[in-house]
Each structure stands twice: as C-alpha cells, then as structure tokens.
Write an enzyme that holds these catalytic residues in place. Structure first.
Site, PDB file in Angstrom:
ATOM      1  N   ASP A  20       0.835  -1.202   0.000  1.00 40.70           N
ATOM      2  CA  ASP A  20       0.000   0.000   0.000  1.00 40.70           C
ATOM      3  C   ASP A  20       0.875   1.260   0.000  1.00 40.70           C
ATOM      4  O   ASP A  20       2.048   1.248  -0.383  1.00 40.70           O
ATOM      5  CB  ASP A  20      -0.964  -0.045   1.192  1.00 40.70           C
ATOM      6  CG  ASP A  20      -2.293   0.640   0.907  1.00 40.70           C
ATOM      7  OD1 ASP A  20      -2.349   1.874   0.976  1.00 40.70           O
ATOM      8  OD2 ASP A  20      -3.284  -0.061   0.607  1.00 40.70           O
TER       9      ASP A  20
ATOM     10  N   ASP B 217      -6.725   4.363  -5.748  1.00 46.76           N
ATOM     11  CA  ASP B 217      -7.403   5.071  -4.669  1.00 46.76           C
ATOM     12  C   ASP B 217      -7.690   6.516  -5.071  1.00 46.76           C
ATOM     13  O   ASP B 217      -7.083   7.065  -6.003  1.00 46.76           O
ATOM     14  CB  ASP B 217      -6.529   5.040  -3.414  1.00 46.76           C
ATOM     15  CG  ASP B 217      -7.324   5.126  -2.120  1.00 46.76           C
ATOM     16  OD1 ASP B 217      -8.519   5.487  -2.173  1.00 46.76           O
ATOM     17  OD2 ASP B 217      -6.750   4.847  -1.052  1.00 46.76           O
ATOM     18  N   MET B 218      -8.617   7.143  -4.357  1.00 40.58           N
ATOM     19  CA  MET B 218      -8.910   8.573  -4.503  1.00 40.58           C
ATOM     20  C   MET B 218      -9.456   9.062  -3.172  1.00 40.58           C
ATOM     21  O   MET B 218     -10.584   8.759  -2.807  1.00 40.58           O
ATOM     22  CB  MET B 218      -9.929   8.825  -5.614  1.00 40.58           C
ATOM     23  CG  MET B 218     -10.188  10.297  -5.857  1.00 40.58           C
ATOM     24  SD  MET B 218     -11.475  10.566  -7.083  1.00 40.58           S
ATOM     25  CE  MET B 218     -11.375  12.360  -7.256  1.00 40.58           C
TER      26      MET B 218
ATOM     27  N   ASP C 107     -13.269   1.606   4.348  1.00 46.14           N
ATOM     28  CA  ASP C 107     -12.066   1.597   5.178  1.00 46.14           C
ATOM     29  C   ASP C 107     -12.349   0.992   6.549  1.00 46.14           C
ATOM     30  O   ASP C 107     -11.413   0.630   7.270  1.00 46.14           O
ATOM     31  CB  ASP C 107     -11.555   3.028   5.367  1.00 46.14           C
ATOM     32  CG  ASP C 107     -10.774   3.542   4.167  1.00 46.14           C
ATOM     33  OD1 ASP C 107     -10.447   2.736   3.279  1.00 46.14           O
ATOM     34  OD2 ASP C 107     -10.505   4.758   4.110  1.00 46.14           O
TER      35      ASP C 107
END
Length: 701
Positions: free
Chosen positions: A341, A453-454, A521
C-alpha cells in the site's frame, strides 16, 4: 434472446426481456411516451394496455404529465425535467419531431430532432442477453453550424412506475467508514433527489434506487429498480404527484453545471439501467448480481484471489525489509496476492508530501521494487501496488512544477483535504502524464494488481484556461475510465481494485473497468455486516473486497473474535490486512485453516446466488446463503452479534434449494431433506457468547 417489435399502426415499441416487457410509443405530438413496464406481454396483449391521450379537466394539470419517456422541459408539463436545454436565442422549451428508429437484435435507437433548432436526440435501449435489465441512455447532437447549445440537464432515462396504492423506496446512505446503510421508507410526495456533488460516486449515497408498493419482502413482491453506471457527480430524482404517479429520473451532473454543445458535438450520457422483478428484494438483488457478472465486470469468470494488504500493518512506514517479512508470513498462510500500500514512492513518510512524485523511494527500496517483487513471486504470490493517480500534495515536485494542473479558481483558496489537491484529468496533458507513469510502472515491473485510490472529493472545480470549464465534471471521470481501459488493453494480465477512501467509488461504471471494489475503510466485522448488506442489494459478492484485520479494530477499537472476523470477510472477496508478523502462532494456524476453507467455498461465494436469510441488526442473529449455479452446493453463514438474554437457538430457514433433493452437511455428515431445510430450517449450532459465527457447507446428493 431479447425481442424488440415496432407496431406502425400504434407507433409503439415493445421490448421483451427474458421474463418481462417494456413498451413506449409516440404521442400525437411525436414526443416519446411511456406505456408499460412489468410482467411479460405479447404484442397482441399490449394493445389492451395502450392508452389514449388523456383529456384535460382543468387548466393546471396536464393529463399526460409524468408519462414522458424522457421528460423534457417545455409546454404545459411541469414534471421533473430529465432534459433541459437552452438555445442561443434564449429559448428553453424542447419540441419533439420523430425521425426514425433502428432495431439491432436487443438494441433499439429512436431518433428525434427539435422542430426548429439544430438539436438531435437519440434514445437508446439495450437488453443484455439472458437478463431482464434494460440499459437506457441518451445522445444529444448539435447538427447545426452556428452558436453552441447549452444543456442544463441531461439525464439518461426517466422510469415510470405503474400506479399503485402506495410506494416505498429503498436506497443507501452513509459517510466515510459507514457506507451503504440501507433505508426503506415511504416515497415522499413532490421531488426527492439523491446524489453526489463531489465529483465521485461518494460514501454518502449510491446511484441506485428500488421501488415497491410497501408490501414487498425479501422473498415476495414486485420491485422496480434502477442503477446508474457513473463514477462522477450524479443525481436521481423521484417525483410523486397527488394523483399517485411516480417516476425516477437520473443521470450524471448536478445543479449549476452546464454542458455546452458546439456544432458537430455529441453528448452521450451514461447508462441508467432498469429492472423489474416479482420475487421480492432478494430476486432483484440476484438479478443485478447476474447482470453485473455477465455483462459488466471485465473478467467475471475468474476467482478473485485471497490478498494481503500492508496498509494497517505498516501505514506509511514501508521498507523493503518490512514488506519482505510480511510477504513471507502471508505466503505461509496461503495468500495468493501481496499488495503493498501507500508509502513506497517520493517523499512519502506521511500524508503531507509526495503525491504526484511517482518514483520509487530509494531510501526505502535501495535497488528499486524488483527485488521485493521477485521475492513475492518466489514465494508463490502475485504482486500488487497502491496508487492514487488523481491526487497531488502541494509539497511535491509535481505541484511545484505544474500548479496549474489542479482544479482551481482564480482568486480563490485551494482547499486541501488530507493535505492534497485534485489533478484535472479533463486536461489531456494531465491524463497523458498519468497514463505514462502508470503504464511504465505496470510494464517495467509486470504489476499484477493496482489498488487505485482517490482520497478526497472535488473542490474549487475550475479550469481557468478553458473556455468551457464545466466540462471537467464529466471529462475527468471519462479520463479515469480511459486510462483504466488503456492500461488493461496494454497489460492483459493487470487487475484493478477501485477505492476512494473506502467505498466512495462503487458503481456499475467503475465496475466495468475493475475487478473488485474496496467496500469501506472500516473493517470492523460487526459494522461490515451492515455495510455488506447494503452493498449487496445491487452489487455482487464477487467484487466485494473484505479484509480480516487486527484486534481491536483500527477505526472502531471494538474487539471481536478472529473466527467472527474471518467469517464476515469470507462472505465476499477475502483479504488479510493485519500486522501478521505480530500474530501468535495460534492465530496464524487458525488463519491458515480459514483461508483453506475459503478457497474451497470460494466458487460458491463468488459465483453463486446470494440469499439474505436474516438481515443484520445491532444484536440478534443474521444469516446469508450462497447456492452454486448448478445447485449442487450451498454455503450458509450465520452470525450472532450479541446475546443479551439466555434464549434457545432458533432454526434458520434456507432458500434456493431443491425441495425434492437431500443435502449433506460436510462438517457433521448429517443428511437433510431439501424440503425440510426450506420449510423448517436448521439449527446452526452457534458457539456461546457475543460475536459468534458458523459456516455450514451443504452438498446435494
């Protein structure tokens, strides 16, 4: 195969899906009018349904209001407009003139033109084979040579729901870490709008609705539903009038954002798909899941691998040594895909710097990424990596060199969220830059998986150098789609996960370009039961990424047993996200067992039919069941959230089984009659205490 029939005498079209029918016609003034949507009808039977034009009974109500196939602004109809245009001379009203239509298998295009102005309108309909889903979209073309036409609103479709004594709407709401909270409530009178003005699908709402008469259940009742395939700003509006009529109109865009059509330009809206089912909410969900698997996801037949993600273990403290240690542990558990990540690039020691500088951090990876990737592959896993292409930190080399590349307005503050700004992907140079480094990253390292991702919505969404800055709201999303499409075309082995701070970008548009989505998340198992319940109303488990993480949970600080965490995550695409280097040998051994179990039941979970037996609540028992496509296997998950008072266990009634068959419990060896499992159910044998769970495997004999 779907069938589309045109009747010249009545100027009507009948669209027949696998088990339903839909009909529209041309009204006397050539405007497209809705006729029917529901159980299957033949052309002869449809003749009994075709209405005449209603007679006006006062000067305030148009009798045909709310029956437009695409409600346009103009005339004496004051219904919620799906199409609003403004011509150069200030005229706003639209008047339809029918031109022609084409039928090509399961696709229909009906063409119109404004009676005076140079605007052509095409209504598109498509029925994917084997489904009851009707995909609809609209195309607007400026076929003149003079001034631009302003399109104030361009919805993809209006859906007219049959008259019923009452109406109820199902939809989801939420926020970051609490996405997909299912609500079922009466449809209010007047206009009710659901949407996102954030430039992304959003955590706060999702672009689908379901409508019923208030009496549908999970197993019974008619349900009318619609889902928009779009990952930017969107809106869906329900309108309920005093005469009982209800419509749903939806598409991309938001108030105040105008599309400009120059001569020769065509604006094509995203698909707004509709579905009628008569088997309750469960049947509606299964139909959407089958449609998504068969006609949306790029590789629907694949089994999604068990992945490990390093985020909760390391945060930004990513090093080659640390990732190697995690990879060794992950491989020993049976993980198939290792995903590194955030924190591997630029000056990325926290969220304050580095976004935009997509070069490997040589302090953390002295010899680049290849040694780590080689080790991951030696351990028998594929390699994935986190990226956030649409973002930039002001503290970055990219921003210092190109501050004009971000969304901004002159003389206005550039608002930072998570210390970052949004790059303007509507600019071809920005989009090409993003594709360039992504293509090089994937190609040079043979990356198997991108977590895209954003982590923030739009703000100050301006483009000062452009004469039509509003177009960025649409073109940014289309550029994201195009980059994903190009990457997949150039790297056929690449798989992508869509993420936006969790579940902020989940919709049929992004699913057409990705293989799975990050649901939230929030990995707290108790919260995930509710989030996954809302997600699964439309979207399939095959694309639902779910992790087992550390205890107590990183966000909620709630403690739940490892067994419970595994079983909740195994109801989707299983991932591991904890700091497994610190796990005890006992926990590692249990994880190996559960991963092996998941691999055995994975074909049923990811490709079977989902039956929601008992919905999740804050306490009590909930249950899910998956049935293989051939009916030969079933997997049942049962969860007890809390046990407040001593009570005897109740049987859980199953669904989707053959009543004439018998089924063997693979763990106990007990053989059950299908009819008994359907009529009475089985006692799941939950362990004592809170956060108890069990997985039951049944095989048809």
């Amino acid at each position: 195969m779907p069938e589309i029939v045109f009747d010249e005498n009545t100027r009507s079209w009948l669209i027949r899906t696998a088990a339903t029918s839909y009909a529209l016609r041309l009204a006397e003034d050539d405007s497209p009018a809705h006729v029917y949507w529901g159980p299957a009808l033949t052309p002869a039977q449809l003749s009994d349904v075709l209405p005449g034009s209603g007679s006006r009974w006062d000067s305030f109500n148009d009798p045909d209001e709310g029956l437009d196939e695409l409600a346009a602004d103009g005339g004496t109809r004051h219904w919620t407009p799906a199409l609003q245009v403004r011509f150069a001379d200030g005229t706003r009203a639209l008047e339809w003139r029918y031109l022609s239509h084409d039928i090509d298998g399961g696709e229909l295009r009906v063409r119109f033109r404004d009676r005076h102005y140079p605007l052509r309108i095409t209504l598109g309909y498509r029925v994917p084979a084997g489904t009851d889903v009707i995909e609809r979209w609209t195309e607007l073309t400026h076929d003149g040579t003079d001034d631009p036409i302003e399109v104030v609103r361009a919805d993809s479709a209006s859906w007219v729901v049959p008259l019923r004594p009452d109406y109820r709407i199902s939809h989801v709401t939420g926020r970051w870490a609490a996405e997909s909270q299912l609500l079922r409530e009466p449809v209010p009178h007047g206009e009710t709008t659901f949407g996102s003005r954030r430039g992304i699908t959003s955590h706060h709402a999702n672009p689908w609705v379901m409508l019923d008469d208030g009496e549908a259940t999970e197993r019974h009742g008619e349900v009318y539903s619609a889902a928009l395939a779009w990952s930017g700003s969107w809106r869906i509006t329900t309108t309920r009038s005093s005469n009982g009529r209800v419509t749903v109109t939806g598409g991309f865009g938001q108030d105040g954002v105008v599309h400009r059509l120059a001569p020769g330009d065509t604006l094509t809206t995203p698909v707004f798909a509709g579905l009628y089912t008569d088997g309750g909410f469960g049947a509606a969900s299964r139909a959407w899941h089958a449609y998504t698997l068969g006609h949306v996801l790029p590789h629907p037949g694949e089994l999604r691998p068990v992945l490990y993600n390093s985020w909760e273990a390391t945060g930004f403290d990513v090093t080659e040594t640390g990732q190697r240690a995690l990879a060794e542990k992950a491989a020993a558990l049976g993980v198939e895909l290792f995903v590194m990540d955030d924190g591997w690039f630029g000056a990325r020691s926290g969220d304050h710097a580095g976004l935009g500088d997509w070069q490997v951090n040589r302090e953390k990876f002295p010899d680049g990424l290849k040694p780590l990737i080689s080790e991951v592959r030696r351990l028998g896993m594929k390699f994935g990596i986190w990226v956030e292409p649409e973002m930039v930190n002001p503290d970055s080399g990219l921003y210092r060199a190109r501050p004009d590349w971000v969304l901004h307005h002159p003389h206005r503050t550039r608002s930072e969220l998570r210390n970052q700004l949004v790059l303007n992907f509507a600019r071809p140079d920005v989009a090409e830059w993003a594709f360039g480094w992504l293509d090089a990253l994937v190609g040079e390292h043979e990356i198997d998986f991108l977590k895209w991702d954003m982590n923030r919505p739009f703000s100050e969404a301006g483009w000062p150098a452009d004469s039509d800055p509003d177009r960025l709201w649409v073109e940014h999303t289309r550029a994201v789609y195009a980059i994903m499409d190009r990457l997949r075309d150039g790297h056929p082995g690449l798989r992508i996960e869509a993420c936006s701070g969790g579940g902020g970008r989940i919709d049929l548009g992004v699913m057409a370009r990705t293989d799975q989505v990050w649901t939230s998340d929030n990995t707290d198992a108790l919260d995930r039961l509710v989030i996954q319940h809302g997600y699964g109303q439309v979207y399939p488990p095959r694309a639902m990424s779910a992790w087992v993480t550390d205890d107590p949970n990183f966000i909620t600080q709630r403690s739940t047993p490892l067994r419970f965490r595994f079983h909740v995550a195994m109801a989707g695409v299983l991932g591991i996200g904890g700091d497994i280097v610190k796990w005890s040998e006992e926990d590692l051994g249990y994880a190996r067992e559960q991963i092996a179990l998941y691999k055995e039941i994975r074909p049923v979970v990811q490709h079977g039919s989902l039956y929601r037996l008992v919905p999740p609540t804050t306490d009590g028992v909930s249950a899910l069941q998956y049935v293989a496509a051939d009916g030969g296997r079933a997997v049942v998950f049962v969860f007890r959230q809390a046990a407040h008072f001593p009570t005897s266990e109740r049987p859980v009634r199953l669904d989707g089984l053959d009543p004439a068959a018998r089924y063997r419990d693979e763990d106990t060896g007990k053989v059950w009659h299908g009819a008994a499992l359907l009529a009475h159910g089985l006692f799941p044998g939950l362990p004592a205490g809170d956060f108890a769970s069990v997985v039951i495997r049944l095989t048809k004999l």
